[in-house]
Design a protein around this motif. Structure first.
Motif, PDB file in Angstrom:
ATOM      1  N   ALA A 199      -8.816  -8.525   0.296  1.00 12.36           N
ATOM      2  CA  ALA A 199      -7.574  -7.836   0.192  1.00 12.36           C
ATOM      3  C   ALA A 199      -7.739  -6.762  -0.876  1.00 12.36           C
ATOM      4  CB  ALA A 199      -6.357  -9.107  -0.222  1.00 12.36           C
ATOM      5  N   ALA A 200      -8.273  -6.963  -1.965  1.00 10.63           N
ATOM      6  CA  ALA A 200      -8.506  -6.175  -2.826  1.00 10.63           C
ATOM      7  C   ALA A 200      -9.368  -4.826  -2.311  1.00 10.63           C
ATOM      8  CB  ALA A 200      -9.257  -6.507  -4.042  1.00 10.63           C
ATOM      9  N   TYR A 201     -10.454  -5.100  -1.553  1.00 12.67           N
ATOM     10  CA  TYR A 201     -11.294  -4.081  -1.014  1.00 12.67           C
ATOM     11  C   TYR A 201     -10.315  -3.273   0.112  1.00 12.67           C
ATOM     12  CZ  TYR A 201     -14.620  -1.915   2.032  1.00 12.67           C
ATOM     13  OH  TYR A 201     -15.553  -0.990   2.673  1.00 12.67           O
ATOM     14  N   LEU A 202      -9.717  -4.004   0.919  1.00  9.41           N
ATOM     15  CA  LEU A 202      -8.456  -3.269   1.995  1.00  9.41           C
ATOM     16  C   LEU A 202      -7.834  -2.281   1.339  1.00  9.41           C
ATOM     17  CD1 LEU A 202      -7.932  -5.761   4.543  1.00  9.41           C
ATOM     18  CD2 LEU A 202      -9.411  -4.003   4.849  1.00  9.41           C
ATOM     19  N   ILE A 203      -7.251  -2.823   0.042  1.00 11.33           N
ATOM     20  CA  ILE A 203      -6.118  -2.013  -0.886  1.00 11.33           C
ATOM     21  C   ILE A 203      -6.891  -0.765  -1.467  1.00 11.33           C
ATOM     22  CG2 ILE A 203      -4.692  -1.931  -2.822  1.00 11.33           C
ATOM     23  CD1 ILE A 203      -3.997  -5.000  -1.960  1.00 11.33           C
ATOM     24  N   VAL A 250      -1.573   7.915   6.716  1.00  7.65           N
ATOM     25  CA  VAL A 250      -1.318   6.748   7.448  1.00  7.65           C
ATOM     26  C   VAL A 250      -2.306   5.676   7.444  1.00  7.65           C
ATOM     27  CG1 VAL A 250      -0.824   6.046   9.974  1.00  7.65           C
ATOM     28  CG2 VAL A 250      -0.046   8.282   9.241  1.00  7.65           C
ATOM     29  N   THR A 251      -3.525   6.082   7.380  1.00  7.45           N
ATOM     30  CA  THR A 251      -4.499   5.150   7.312  1.00  7.45           C
ATOM     31  C   THR A 251      -4.525   4.248   5.717  1.00  7.45           C
ATOM     32  OG1 THR A 251      -5.992   6.377   8.755  1.00  7.45           O
ATOM     33  CG2 THR A 251      -7.225   4.673   7.085  1.00  7.45           C
ATOM     34  N   GLY A 252      -4.108   4.929   4.869  1.00  9.18           N
ATOM     35  CA  GLY A 252      -3.927   4.501   3.634  1.00  9.18           C
ATOM     36  C   GLY A 252      -2.767   3.694   3.476  1.00  9.18           C
ATOM     37  N   LEU A 253      -1.813   3.801   4.100  1.00  9.43           N
ATOM     38  CA  LEU A 253      -0.735   3.010   4.006  1.00  9.43           C
ATOM     39  C   LEU A 253      -1.009   1.807   4.853  1.00  9.43           C
ATOM     40  CD1 LEU A 253       2.373   5.419   4.511  1.00  9.43           C
ATOM     41  CD2 LEU A 253       1.731   3.881   2.476  1.00  9.43           C
ATOM     42  N   ALA A 262      -1.382  -2.254   3.701  1.00  7.91           N
ATOM     43  CA  ALA A 262      -0.421  -3.329   4.450  1.00  7.91           C
ATOM     44  C   ALA A 262      -1.399  -4.468   4.756  1.00  7.91           C
ATOM     45  CB  ALA A 262       0.159  -2.730   5.749  1.00  7.91           C
ATOM     46  N   PHE A 263      -2.515  -3.979   5.430  1.00  7.44           N
ATOM     47  CA  PHE A 263      -3.490  -5.171   5.744  1.00  7.44           C
ATOM     48  C   PHE A 263      -3.887  -5.976   4.722  1.00  7.44           C
ATOM     49  CE2 PHE A 263      -4.252  -2.915   9.793  1.00  7.44           C
ATOM     50  CZ  PHE A 263      -3.776  -4.040  10.878  1.00  7.44           C
TER      51      PHE A 263
END
Length: 210
Positions: free
Chosen positions: A80-84, A193-196, A200-201
């Motif tokens: 989760a930290a990596y995706l964020i 958009v990609t960042g958001l 979210a993921f």
């Protein structure tokens, strides 16, 4: 391994590949910002991560992640930290107006491919949902007895092939739109958009329960 077993697994794996997730978002970001080769490197990272998860499943390590709350929590939070983190980087670039054009930085081309491969690999390797898929799918499709390991890696190869076909087609489609997608304003919008979406993921993964 019977043909009907292979086809059944291909259907299950195909539905997983086609469902919206971080992989598609990563490809959609990479093609217009870093080029087709970088997106292909993303796909290579996906495939490498699948074989990692397949190997861990064969060895029984994925079982530990599902049945050990502490181990699952650690892997889940790292993923989760990596995706964020990816999402925050994309948002930072969007607000700063930073644009990555593959033709403008040829000296960094090799490093860009390596980084793209790493992004694809880590996006899947740190995702416990992929481990849970392998853990749930393998017992249903792998025959017991001799040849079980060969059958397991055959299924991983099928999963990888479906990913290559699907995301390869996505890369070619997005590449045809590269002229319109190459404008700085579109790239900034795409990064935002990609960042958001990645954030979210990441938050969704952080709330995942085994």
């Amino acid at each position: 391994m019977p043909l009907d077993t292979i086809l059944s697994f291909a259907v299950v794996a195909g539905l997983l590949v086609l469902s919206p997730g971080p992989n598609g978002v990563l490809i959609a970001k990479t093609v217009p910002t870093s080029g087709r080769l970088a997106a292909v490197s993303n796909i290579g990272g996906f495939v490498a991560a699948f074989f990692l998860h397949g190997t861990l499943s064969v060895l029984g390590i994925s079982m530990i992640l599902v049945h050990s709350a502490d181990a699952f929590f650690v892997v889940k939070m790292i993923g989760a930290a990596y995706l964020i983190w990816i999402g925050m980087k994309a948002l930072r670039d969007a607000f700063s107006g930073k644009v990555l054009a593959p033709s403008s930085r040829p000296a960094r081309h090799r490093r860009t491919l390596a980084r793209a491969f790493g992004e694809g690999f880590l996006t899947n390797a740190l995702n416990p949902k992929v481990s849970m898929f392998y853990l749930a799918a393998f017992p249903q499709f792998i025959p017991v007895g001799d040849g079980a390991m060969f059958a397991a890696f055959t299924l991983v190869g099928i999963h990888a092939l479906i990913n290559v076909v699907w995301f390869g087609a996505m890369v070619m489609l997005l590449a045809r739109m590269s002229k319109a997608a190459g404008s700085p304003s579109f790239q900034r919008w795409l990064k935002g958009v990609t960042g958001l979406v990645f954030m979210a993921f990441g938050l969704k993964l952080a709330s995942l329960r085994p």
